[in-house]
Design an enzyme around this catalytic site. Sequence first.
Site, PDB file in Angstrom:
ATOM      1  N   CYS A 302       8.521   1.783   8.967  1.00 24.75           N
ATOM      2  CA  CYS A 302       7.105   1.716   9.336  1.00 24.75           C
ATOM      3  C   CYS A 302       6.540   0.359   8.959  1.00 24.75           C
ATOM      4  O   CYS A 302       7.084  -0.349   8.097  1.00 24.75           O
ATOM      5  CB  CYS A 302       6.301   2.861   8.733  1.00 24.75           C
ATOM      6  SG  CYS A 302       6.072   2.783   6.942  1.00 24.75           S
ATOM      7  N   PRO A 325      10.027   1.891   4.634  1.00 19.31           N
ATOM      8  CA  PRO A 325       8.632   1.505   4.875  1.00 19.31           C
ATOM      9  C   PRO A 325       8.434   0.024   4.562  1.00 19.31           C
ATOM     10  O   PRO A 325       8.952  -0.482   3.570  1.00 19.31           O
ATOM     11  CB  PRO A 325       7.846   2.386   3.906  1.00 19.31           C
ATOM     12  CG  PRO A 325       8.770   3.522   3.589  1.00 19.31           C
ATOM     13  CD  PRO A 325      10.149   2.922   3.611  1.00 19.31           C
ATOM     14  N   HIS A 326       7.649  -0.641   5.404  1.00 18.49           N
ATOM     15  CA  HIS A 326       7.504  -2.095   5.265  1.00 18.49           C
ATOM     16  C   HIS A 326       6.043  -2.491   5.340  1.00 18.49           C
ATOM     17  O   HIS A 326       5.151  -1.661   5.385  1.00 18.49           O
ATOM     18  CB  HIS A 326       8.346  -2.799   6.337  1.00 18.49           C
ATOM     19  CG  HIS A 326       9.224  -3.887   5.807  1.00 18.49           C
ATOM     20  ND1 HIS A 326       8.784  -5.173   5.594  1.00 18.49           N
ATOM     21  CD2 HIS A 326      10.521  -3.885   5.425  1.00 18.49           C
ATOM     22  CE1 HIS A 326       9.771  -5.916   5.125  1.00 18.49           C
ATOM     23  NE2 HIS A 326      10.846  -5.150   5.005  1.00 18.49           N
ATOM     24  N   ASP A 327       5.824  -3.769   5.403  1.00 19.91           N
ATOM     25  CA  ASP A 327       4.572  -4.501   5.308  1.00 19.91           C
ATOM     26  C   ASP A 327       3.288  -3.675   5.269  1.00 19.91           C
ATOM     27  O   ASP A 327       2.890  -3.054   6.254  1.00 19.91           O
ATOM     28  CB  ASP A 327       4.469  -5.458   6.502  1.00 19.91           C
ATOM     29  CG  ASP A 327       5.587  -6.465   6.538  1.00 19.91           C
ATOM     30  OD1 ASP A 327       5.293  -7.661   6.601  1.00 19.91           O
ATOM     31  OD2 ASP A 327       6.769  -6.060   6.525  1.00 19.91           O
ATOM     32  N   SER A 329       1.992  -0.994   4.156  1.00 19.52           N
ATOM     33  CA  SER A 329       1.847   0.448   4.382  1.00 19.52           C
ATOM     34  C   SER A 329       1.429   1.095   3.062  1.00 19.52           C
ATOM     35  O   SER A 329       1.946   0.742   2.006  1.00 19.52           O
ATOM     36  CB  SER A 329       3.159   1.050   4.890  1.00 19.52           C
ATOM     37  OG  SER A 329       3.496   0.523   6.157  1.00 19.52           O
TER      38      SER A 329
END
EC number: 5.1.3.37
Length: 543
Positions: A302, A325-327, A329
Amino acid sequence: MPDISLSIPRRRLPRLRPLAAAVLGAVLLHGQAWAAQPVEKPQPVPAQAGNEPGLTQGLKETGNYTVTTAPAEPLHLDPPKLPDLSGYTAAAVEAKIVRKPGGRASVQRMVQQQPLKEFTGGSNRLAEWVKRQRQMPQAIFIEGGYVNLAQLAGKLPASALEQVEPGVFVARLPIVVSQGATLDIDKQVKELRLSQERGAFLVNDGMLFVRDSKVTGWSESKKEPAWFKTPNEFRPFLISWGGAEVYLSNSTFTSFGYNASKAYGISISQYSPGMDKQMKRPRPKGWVIDSTIVDSWYGFYCYEADDLVVKGNTYRDNIVYGIDPHDRSHRLIIADNTVHGTRKKHGIIVSREVNDSFIFNNRSYENKLSGIVLDRNSEGNLVAYNEVYRNHSDGITLYESGDNLLWGNQVLANRRHGIRVRNSVNIRLYENLAAGNQLIGVYGHIKDLTNTDRNIALDPFDTKVSLIVVGGKLAGNGSGPLSVDSPLSLELYRVAMLAPTKSSGISLPGVLGEKQDQILDLLVRQDKAVLIDPVESQAELQD
């Protein structure tokens, strides 16, 4: 050397799961021979002259660091409150479906369509679909309301969507759920096969439900899933954009994703920064619950997504990451998942300002690198009650991510460190078990990343590390229970160090080894909280 097998304070530890009990039992048995040996008992270290009566801050300088007793009361924390998971169910997903008005499906060109611009714009990506479709690329568009995929049998050309046997569909074009539309893939669809040869994939710009079904990246020529071969070979994928909602429940997803932007596997992502400014969509929403994800480039990804739920899933034999999960979030729930067999990197990783999230009750094991990673300034997260074992690198790794709490994790038999903390401050480790890891049980260190390929403007860092370790057990770790290089500060309280692997007994490597006698005398014999920090900060305290 202090006999730390004696006088360990009694306290309540998290209930050991079967594997944890077995590993801990083995390492304790290994340490019994050492524990039975008579050892010289140290004399208590007297307080330094000049201390005010009644204070417990006697300085004990050793090299550039001091060992100080610290008040224990500020170290008390109640067990963390976890999010209630009872509402994230198949019934709750069903309740979100709005079946009226009815919608429609049609075949249209892919170009000049907002949800597809990522895949038809720069880097000549349109050529991929021209090659695979052998025409000006087209897609199936769901518009105007609710559509159940099973109801499309026979209503679209076989070159777009074909039911090849009862309940089994092959999509030979991308499927786009438009804004304001809903696509429901339920148990009437035994399997939706997305053709690899024809370049099929799923894009959600509205509402997408996959329930009690199976979606597979499919090789029509081989009549089997599009098993991973090389990173850049196209494989079908699923992307849900900003303003959209996706709910995946009790379903299986196989052979998704490849090494191309937003085509990683199952992704929930805000639009790219340029398009986001123009479209001004809210952040995407979604749940992935009680499902199985196999052989995907990324099992879950994500980007700029809030309040997502990833619960009760199995991520097995995925390629780069299991859950990623990324940047930017925030407030994610990652709970009750089993993640294993990731082939290239980590089981679970949150990276680049993934903040205020909950990672708990997961099992992450036998992954190529670490079991769980917090990376690139991901802060304010709770990592609790996870079982992390037999990973090929560390159990739990924190890179450049401060202000996180690790509570009650069982970190066992990993090939490198149990818990590793790099360039991260205010890390609190409470009631964790790190046992049978090949290197250090808990390892903190700093590293200068300036001369690396890291984008320092995007991912800044400080070469500082500070930890608070309260409760828990460090047992039978190959290179020692605890090591922290160049700490800004280190506090220890009620930490049991058991079953040394060396005949000489417990040994603290690095700067802690220089003051091991003082540390263990205060920590074990006197049952006091211990503060280890640089002489300079102690000098400031005296001033």
